[in-house]
Design an enzyme around this catalytic site. Structure first.
Site, PDB file in Angstrom:
ATOM      1  N   LYS A   1       5.302   3.699   6.456  1.00 44.93           N
ATOM      2  CA  LYS A   1       4.083   4.292   7.026  1.00 44.93           C
ATOM      3  C   LYS A   1       3.425   3.318   7.997  1.00 44.93           C
ATOM      4  O   LYS A   1       3.315   2.117   7.699  1.00 44.93           O
ATOM      5  CB  LYS A   1       3.117   4.675   5.893  1.00 44.93           C
ATOM      6  CG  LYS A   1       1.907   5.493   6.342  1.00 44.93           C
ATOM      7  CD  LYS A   1       1.059   5.914   5.133  1.00 44.93           C
ATOM      8  CE  LYS A   1      -0.159   6.722   5.553  1.00 44.93           C
ATOM      9  NZ  LYS A   1      -1.021   7.066   4.394  1.00 44.93           N
TER      10      LYS A   1
ATOM     11  N   SER B   1      -2.821  10.767  -0.385  1.00 46.75           N
ATOM     12  CA  SER B   1      -1.939  10.738   0.785  1.00 46.75           C
ATOM     13  C   SER B   1      -0.471  10.416   0.524  1.00 46.75           C
ATOM     14  O   SER B   1       0.348  10.506   1.441  1.00 46.75           O
ATOM     15  CB  SER B   1      -2.472   9.755   1.813  1.00 46.75           C
ATOM     16  OG  SER B   1      -3.580  10.325   2.460  1.00 46.75           O
TER      17      SER B   1
ATOM     18  N   SER C   1      -2.354  11.947   4.267  1.00 49.25           N
ATOM     19  CA  SER C   1      -2.104  11.391   5.579  1.00 49.25           C
ATOM     20  C   SER C   1      -0.668  10.941   5.822  1.00 49.25           C
ATOM     21  O   SER C   1      -0.257  10.800   6.965  1.00 49.25           O
ATOM     22  CB  SER C   1      -3.040  10.208   5.802  1.00 49.25           C
ATOM     23  OG  SER C   1      -2.755   9.158   4.879  1.00 49.25           O
TER      24      SER C   1
HETATM   25  N1  GLN Z   1      -6.864  13.437   2.495  1.00 53.73           N
HETATM   26  C1  GLN Z   1      -7.733  12.429   1.973  1.00 53.73           C
HETATM   27  C2  GLN Z   1      -8.653  11.950   3.066  1.00 53.73           C
HETATM   28  O1  GLN Z   1      -8.629  12.528   4.096  1.00 53.73           O
HETATM   29  C3  GLN Z   1      -6.923  11.299   1.397  1.00 53.73           C
HETATM   30  C4  GLN Z   1      -6.383  10.399   2.418  1.00 53.73           C
HETATM   31  C5  GLN Z   1      -5.573   9.279   1.844  1.00 53.73           C
HETATM   32  O2  GLN Z   1      -5.195   9.279   0.677  1.00 53.73           O
HETATM   33  N2  GLN Z   1      -5.349   8.285   2.691  1.00 53.73           N
HETATM   34  O3  GLN Z   1      -9.400  11.039   2.912  1.00 53.73           O
END
Ligand code: GLN
Length: 455
Positions: free
Chosen positions: A52, A151, A127
Site C-alpha cells: 500500500k 481499510s 482505503s
Molecule cells: N473508511 C474509514 C475512513 O474513511 C477507514 C479508513 C481506514 O481504515 N484507513 O476513515
C-alpha cells in the site's frame, strides 16, 4: 508471471500506482542466489507482494494517493518495508488508496479509482482497495494494507480476500504515513488464512522506532492457522454481536453471515448471542477522533519540508500564502473536510464537548469488548453491511460512505485484533461477502485458529 499479469489486467483494474519491475526482478534474483547458497531468509522468500502506498519505500515513490506527495521518494524504508525485504519478499510495487487512507472505496485517490475485479463497475473497498484488488485479480499473492477504521477488512470483504488488522501496536507504524496515530495499524492481506499468518509473522514484532509498538512476543498465528485447519472448534466459544444486523444490512450479506455461523457450530464451536450496546456509538466517535488526529498529523504538509509547493519563487507571496495555496491545491475534498472537522472539534471551547465525549465513548466500547470476552473467545459479525457498491454511488454522500465501516470501527477504537475472511457470495448480486472475526488484544492467534477452521 505476476509482472505479466499486472501488464495484462492492471490497465483495467488500476490496483497499482507504481510498479517496479526491474527492482522486483533484481530482488528475486538475489533470493535465488541466496537459496543456491543454502540461505533461505523466510518461508516467504521469493514470494511477490503489493505494498500500500502509505508505507515508505526508499526506492519507489510514496504518494498516499495524494497530489501533495506526487513523486516523493522517501529517504528511508518503513519498518514493515524493511522486514519484508529482509524476509526475501519481493515488492512488486505500490498500490492505490483513498487519499491519506480516508475513504471506503478508493475513489478518493488523486490518481483515479481502482476497480473491483469481480465487477469493474464496482468499488474494491477502501482505503486499501488497490491491495485487495491486486489479490483478487491475481496480480500478487500477498499484499499489505493499513486499517484505521476498516481499510484492510472492508476491501478484503468486498473483493473476496482475507484481510487482517493485527492488535494495535503489533506491527510497527514507523514509516506508515500517519492519518490517525492512535488507530492506524498495518496488516497482512492474502487469499488464504495461512498466507496471511505467514505474512503476519514477517511484519509483526517490537520496534523501538515506534513508541506504541508492543514489547511482547508476537502471537503464534502460523501455528494457530495450522491447528485451525484441522477443522475442530470444540471448546471454542463464539459470540455473535447482536447490534450488527437489521436495518441497512443487505439480506444476502446477513444470509451468508448466518450460514458461516452455522458452519462454526458444525465445527464444534459453541455459539451465543452477545450484546455490545456501545458499538452503535462507534461510528460517530470515530468521526471525531480520526479527523481530530488527522488535522494534527496533516499539518506537516506545509509546503516547506517536502512534497508539493505552489508559488515557488514568487516573491510577492508570503510563506503563509504559499502554505495555504499548496494545501488548497494538494488536498482533495475528503481530506479537507476532515482537517476542517478535526480542527473544529479540537478548538478551545469545543474540545470537551466533542473530542472529550468521543474519548469517553471509546472507553465504553473497550468495556463492552472486555465484558464480551469474559463470556466468549471470539466475536463475529459481518465485515461490512453490503457487498461492493457501484463506482460513483456514494461519492456525493459522505454519510453513506462512512457506514461501510460500521462493523469494523469498534476494534480500532479498542485496539483489538480483527480480521475478515470470505464467506461466499450474496444471493442478490453474486458478489463476495466478508465474515469478521474479532479477538482481544494480543490474542490474534485465536481469530486465526477460527478463521482457518472455517476456511
Ligand atoms: N473508511 C474509514 C475512513 O474513511 C477507514 C479508513 C481506514 O481504515 N484507513 O476513515
Amino acid at each position: 508471471a505476476h509482472l505479466d499479469r499486472i501488464t495484462a489486467v492492471d490497465p483495467a483494474v488500476h490496483a497499482f500506482l507504481h510498479v517496479d519491475a526491474e527492482g522486483a526482478l533484481a530482488a528475486a534474483r538475489k533470493v535465488d542466489e541466496d537459496i543456491a547458497q543454502g540461505h533461505v531468509a523466510s518461508p516467504l522468500a521469493g514470494v511477490p507482494l503489493a505494498l500500500k502506498d502509505v508505507l515508505t519505500t526508499q526506492d519507489m515513490p510514496t504518494t498516499c494517493g495524494s497530489k501533495m506527495l506526487e513523486g516523493w521518494v522517501p529517504p528511508y524504508d518503513a519498518t514493515v518495508t524493511r522486514r519484508l525485504r529482509e524476509a526475501g519478499v519481493i515488492i512488486l510495487g505500490k498500490t492505490n488508496m483513498d487519499e491519506f487512507a480516508m475513504g471506503s472505496s478508493t475513489e478518493n485517490s488523486a490518481y483515479g479509482p481502482t476497480r473491483n475485479p469481480w465487477d469493474l463497475d464496482r468499488i474494491p473497498g477502501g482505503s486499501g482497495g488497490g491491495s485487495s484488488a491486486a489479490l483478487a485479480a491475481f496480480e500478487a499473492p500477498l499484499a499489505i494494507g493499513t486499517d484505521t477504521g476498516g481499510s484492510i477488512r472492508q476491501p478484503g470483504a468486498v473483493t473476496g480476500t482475507v484481510g487482517v488488522k493485527p492488535t494495535y501496536g503489533g506491527v510497527s507504524r514507523y514509516g506508515l504515513v500517519a492519518f490517525s496515530s492512535s488507530l492506524d495499524q498495518a496488516g497482512p492481506c492474502a487469499r488464504t488464512v495461512l498466507d496471511a499468518a505467514l505474512l503476519h509473522e514477517v511484519i509483526a514484532g517490537h520496534d523501538p522506532l515506534d513508541s506504541t509498538s508492543i514489547d511482547q512476543p508476537v502471537p503464534a498465528v502460523v501455528a494457530a492457522a495450522r491447528a485451525g485447519a484441522a477443522g475442530d472448534l470444540s471448546g471454542v466459544k463464539v459470540g455473535v454481536v447482536r447490534e450488527f444486523r437489521g436495518e441497512g444490512y443487505q439480506p444476502g450479506v446477513v444470509a451468508a453471515f448466518d450460514t458461516a455461523v452455522d458452519q462454526l457450530r458444525k465445527l464444534g464451536a459453541e455459539v451465543v448471542e452477545v450484546s455490545c450496546p456501545s458499538f452503535t456509538l462507534a461510528l460517530p466517535a470515530y468521526y471525531l477522533i480520526a479527523p481530530s488526529e488527522c488535522s494534527s498529523n496533516l499539518a506537516r504538509f506545509d509546503a516547506m519540508r517536502y512534497g508539493l509547493r505552489v508559488g515557488e519563487g514568487d516573491a510577492a507571496l508570503s510563506a503563509e500564502q504559499v502554505m495555504s495555496l499548496t494545501r488548497e491545491a494538494g488536498f482533495g475534498p475528503e481530506v479537507k473536510r476532515r482537517v476542517i472537522l478535526g480542527t473544529y472539534a479540537l478548538s478551545a471551547g469545543y474540545y470537551d464537548a466533542y473530542y472529550g465525549s468521543a474519548q469517553k465513548v471509546r472507553t465504553l466500547i473497550s468495556r463492552d469488548f472486555a465484558a464480551a470476552y469474559e463470556q466468549v473467545d471470539v466475536l463475529v459479525a459481518p465485515t461490512t453491511p453490503t457487498t461492493a457498491f457501484p463506482i460513483g454511488e456514494r461519492v456525493g454522500d459522505p454519510m453513506q460512505m462512512y457506514l461501510a465501516d460500521l462493523c469494523t470501527i469498534p476494534s480500532n477504537l479498542a485496539g483489538n485484533a480483527a480480521m475478515s475472511v470470505p464467506c461466499g457470495l450474496s444471493e442478490e448480486d453474486g458478489l463476495p461477502v466478508g465474515f469478521q472475526i474479532m479477538a482481544p488484544a494480543l490474542a490474534d492467534d485465536r481469530m486465526y485458529r477460527v478463521a482457518a477452521a472455517y476456511e
